[in-house]
Scaffold this motif. Structure first.
Motif, PDB file in Angstrom:
ATOM      1  N   ASP A   5       0.834  -1.208   0.000  1.00  0.00           N
ATOM      2  CA  ASP A   5       0.000   0.000   0.000  1.00  0.00           C
ATOM      3  C   ASP A   5       0.867   1.257   0.000  1.00  0.00           C
ATOM      4  O   ASP A   5       0.569   2.234  -0.706  1.00  0.00           O
ATOM      5  N   VAL A   6       1.926   1.241   0.805  1.00  0.00           N
ATOM      6  CA  VAL A   6       2.826   2.390   0.873  1.00  0.00           C
ATOM      7  C   VAL A   6       3.462   2.644  -0.494  1.00  0.00           C
ATOM      8  O   VAL A   6       3.502   3.782  -0.988  1.00  0.00           O
ATOM      9  N   LEU A   7       3.956   1.593  -1.123  1.00  0.00           N
ATOM     10  CA  LEU A   7       4.644   1.733  -2.399  1.00  0.00           C
ATOM     11  C   LEU A   7       3.683   2.092  -3.531  1.00  0.00           C
ATOM     12  O   LEU A   7       4.053   2.840  -4.441  1.00  0.00           O
ATOM     13  N   ASP A   8       2.454   1.597  -3.462  1.00  0.00           N
ATOM     14  CA  ASP A   8       1.461   1.993  -4.464  1.00  0.00           C
ATOM     15  C   ASP A   8       1.182   3.492  -4.362  1.00  0.00           C
ATOM     16  O   ASP A   8       1.070   4.192  -5.384  1.00  0.00           O
ATOM     17  N   GLU A   9       1.072   3.993  -3.129  1.00  0.00           N
ATOM     18  CA  GLU A   9       0.845   5.428  -2.950  1.00  0.00           C
ATOM     19  C   GLU A   9       2.037   6.222  -3.469  1.00  0.00           C
ATOM     20  O   GLU A   9       1.877   7.250  -4.145  1.00  0.00           O
ATOM     21  N   ALA A  10       3.242   5.752  -3.148  1.00  0.00           N
ATOM     22  CA  ALA A  10       4.452   6.434  -3.618  1.00  0.00           C
ATOM     23  C   ALA A  10       4.494   6.470  -5.143  1.00  0.00           C
ATOM     24  O   ALA A  10       4.865   7.487  -5.744  1.00  0.00           O
ATOM     25  N   GLN A  11       4.107   5.375  -5.785  1.00  0.00           N
ATOM     26  CA  GLN A  11       4.095   5.320  -7.245  1.00  0.00           C
ATOM     27  C   GLN A  11       3.086   6.308  -7.827  1.00  0.00           C
ATOM     28  O   GLN A  11       3.373   6.999  -8.816  1.00  0.00           O
ATOM     29  N   ARG A  12       1.905   6.397  -7.208  1.00  0.00           N
ATOM     30  CA  ARG A  12       0.895   7.342  -7.682  1.00  0.00           C
ATOM     31  C   ARG A  12       1.401   8.784  -7.576  1.00  0.00           C
ATOM     32  O   ARG A  12       1.180   9.607  -8.471  1.00  0.00           O
ATOM     33  N   LEU A  13       2.088   9.083  -6.480  1.00  0.00           N
ATOM     34  CA  LEU A  13       2.622  10.437  -6.298  1.00  0.00           C
ATOM     35  C   LEU A  13       3.697  10.741  -7.335  1.00  0.00           C
ATOM     36  O   LEU A  13       3.726  11.825  -7.919  1.00  0.00           O
ATOM     37  N   ALA A  14       4.586   9.775  -7.559  1.00  0.00           N
ATOM     38  CA  ALA A  14       5.635   9.969  -8.564  1.00  0.00           C
ATOM     39  C   ALA A  14       5.027  10.153  -9.954  1.00  0.00           C
ATOM     40  O   ALA A  14       5.452  11.027 -10.721  1.00  0.00           O
ATOM     41  N   ASP A  15       4.015   9.353 -10.272  1.00  0.00           N
ATOM     42  CA  ASP A  15       3.356   9.459 -11.573  1.00  0.00           C
ATOM     43  C   ASP A  15       2.663  10.815 -11.744  1.00  0.00           C
ATOM     44  O   ASP A  15       2.484  11.297 -12.872  1.00  0.00           O
ATOM     45  N   ALA A  16       2.266  11.430 -10.603  1.00  0.00           N
ATOM     46  CA  ALA A  16       1.580  12.721 -10.658  1.00  0.00           C
ATOM     47  C   ALA A  16       2.548  13.895 -10.724  1.00  0.00           C
ATOM     48  O   ALA A  16       2.124  15.044 -10.752  1.00  0.00           O
ATOM     49  N   GLY A  17       3.848  13.601 -10.758  1.00  0.00           N
ATOM     50  CA  GLY A  17       4.834  14.668 -10.896  1.00  0.00           C
ATOM     51  C   GLY A  17       5.554  15.062  -9.635  1.00  0.00           C
ATOM     52  O   GLY A  17       6.345  16.014  -9.637  1.00  0.00           O
TER      53      GLY A  17
END
Length: 461
Positions: free
Chosen positions: A172-184
């Motif tokens: 869950d933590v890494l999925d959130e981190a990936q979403r943030l990175a994908d958002a710029g």
């Protein structure tokens, strides 16, 4: 009958961990069709997320609640001070509801109760970005990896408010981190009450991210975050031996060479009275080893002066620790009693005048150390993350600077529009230029000057 009015005002107080709580609540409210408005007059209801760590923070929270009641009248309270509901209701009996920290569902349910969802709400049109609602600038974000704390420091009441350590599943933590990175997002600030204890409560249970196993430990998390290719900064790390395994990731440039470690003191008797890890010599040895492995390592810490029983000798030992450790960034607080903290019952409380004198001496000592360490950066070229731009140039942060608590890099830069350059000069000699940097860009800067806290430089074109 549901009202068409569904505008929520929000006041967020306290630390970055509370800010993440606010973001989560706002994200859910937005998904439920509520509009978030920036002022009391437009809001149909106001949520105040409070801090309750020390007396001054409690008073700030109570004042904010009072202002919201005065300006709007319909107020829901949540956050750390909410764990002491009677403190709030005794002063502000008109509040509609009170919940404690991380009570996301209860807060949202209270909003639903006192301000029903609009009849116009359509989950297919009231869309929320995948990364959720963020209260930070779009180029950096806080990533909370756990709740609560297993320590029982005598000056702290966080465990009584937020409970024992509860680590989030690593996937869950890494999925959130990936979403943030994908958002710029260009910088992730990893936070919790004790980041180095991540996974202890779930026995470092292996999770899955992108179809592969990842161990729910500080090392496993950092190794995975390093793959995102953005800045990763660690906050609130205890100096456990296993932190040594993170230093090579920093030396290799995979995560930022930055550790925020709240040492709090250096005297063994005071550390024991605080119920803190008490091994100053080992700490100094570890700092030396870390810097040998990663010379660019930046160390930030916080300390408390004037703790009950602190003698002149204890304070001198703290000053000597500063001189030996040569920490880069340091904050210092004068001890303040907190309702419910064990330290309130300790003997030999320190007079306020003595606390103030020690604080001033501490800050003067560290200011000299910080200034000398920053002077060593003059002449170097470093990467800087741009936070904002004004008429004088760029304002940003190096890897050594966390937002709002550390220093700033001021960069002289006058952008020249390539269209204004004489074409004849371009034909004779190629002219190097680059487009105007924007907030969120990472630029190269040559450092030309430094003071006690900040760096100054020029853009490397």
């Amino acid at each position: 009958m549901a009202s068409d009015s569904n505008k929520v005002g929000f006041v967020s107080l306290g630390c970055p961990k509370a800010l993440v709580d606010s973001e989560r609540i706002l994200t859910q409210l937005r998904r439920d069709g509520y509009d978030i408005v920036p002022n009391y007059s437009d809001a149909d209801i106001v949520v105040v997320n409070t801090c309750g760590f020390i007396d001054s923070a409690k008073q700030e929270s109570l004042d904010a609640i009072g202002e919201a009641i005065s300006e709007n009248g319909r107020v829901i309270v949540t956050g750390c001070l909410g764990a002491q509901a009677e403190v709030i209701t005794n002063v502000h009996p008109k509040v509609l509801g009170v919940t404690g920290p991380a009570a996301y569902e209860q807060v949202v349910n209270q909003v639903h109760h006192f301000l029903p969802q609009s009849s116009n709400h359509d989950p297919f049109t009231d869309l929320v970005p995948p990364q959720g609602i963020k209260l930070t600038p779009r180029h950096y974000a806080y990533l909370k990896i756990s709740e609560g704390c297993n320590h029982r420091c005598s000056f702290c009441i966080i465990p009584s408010m937020r409970g024992d350590l509860v680590s989030r599943p690593v996937g869950d933590v890494l999925d959130e981190a990936q979403r943030l990175a994908d958002a710029g997002v260009k910088e992730l600030l990893v936070i919790s009450q004790d980041t180095s204890a991540y996974g202890v409560d779930i026995k470092y249970k292996t999770g899955f991210w992108q179809g592969r196993p990842v161990k729910a430990s500080m090392q496993g998390l950092c190794e995975a975050l390093a793959e995102l290719g953005i800045w990763v900064r660690l906050h609130y790390v205890y100096p456990y031996p296993h932190v040594d395994k993170i230093i090579p990731l920093m030396a290799e440039g995979k995560i930022l060479p930055y550790l925020d470690i709240p040492f709090q003191h250096a005297s063994l008797p005071i550390l024991k009275a605080m119920k803190r890890p008490a091994a100053t010599e080992k700490t100094l040895d570890r700092i030396q080893q870390w810097r040998q492995a990663c010379p660019d390592l930046t160390l930030r810490s916080t300390f408390i002066v004037g703790f009950p029983g602190e003698t002149d000798a204890d304070f001198e030992e703290l000053l000597q620790f500063l001189q030996i450790a040569q920490l880069d960034r340091v904050g210092c607080f004068q001890y303040s009693p907190v309702d419910g903290a064990q330290a309130n019952a300790l003997a030999n409380q320190i007079p306020e005048q003595v606390k103030q004198q020690r604080w001033e001496q501490f800050m003067a000592t560290q200011q000299t150390i910080s200034a000398k360490r920053l002077q060593l950066k003059i002449g170097r070229e470093i990467e800087v993350l741009v936070d904002e731009i004004d008429e004088k140039g760029l304002i940003g942060r190096s890897f050594a600077d966390a937002p709002e608590i550390d220093g700033t890099v001021f960069i002289e830069h006058e952008f020249i529009d390539p269209k204004l350059i004489d074409p004849k000069l371009i034909e004779q000699k190629p002219v190097k230029h680059q487009s105007q940097p924007s907030p969120g860009d990472i630029v190269r800067v040559q450092i030309t000057a430094a003071d006690e806290y900040d760096l100054y430089g020029k853009l490397v074109l």
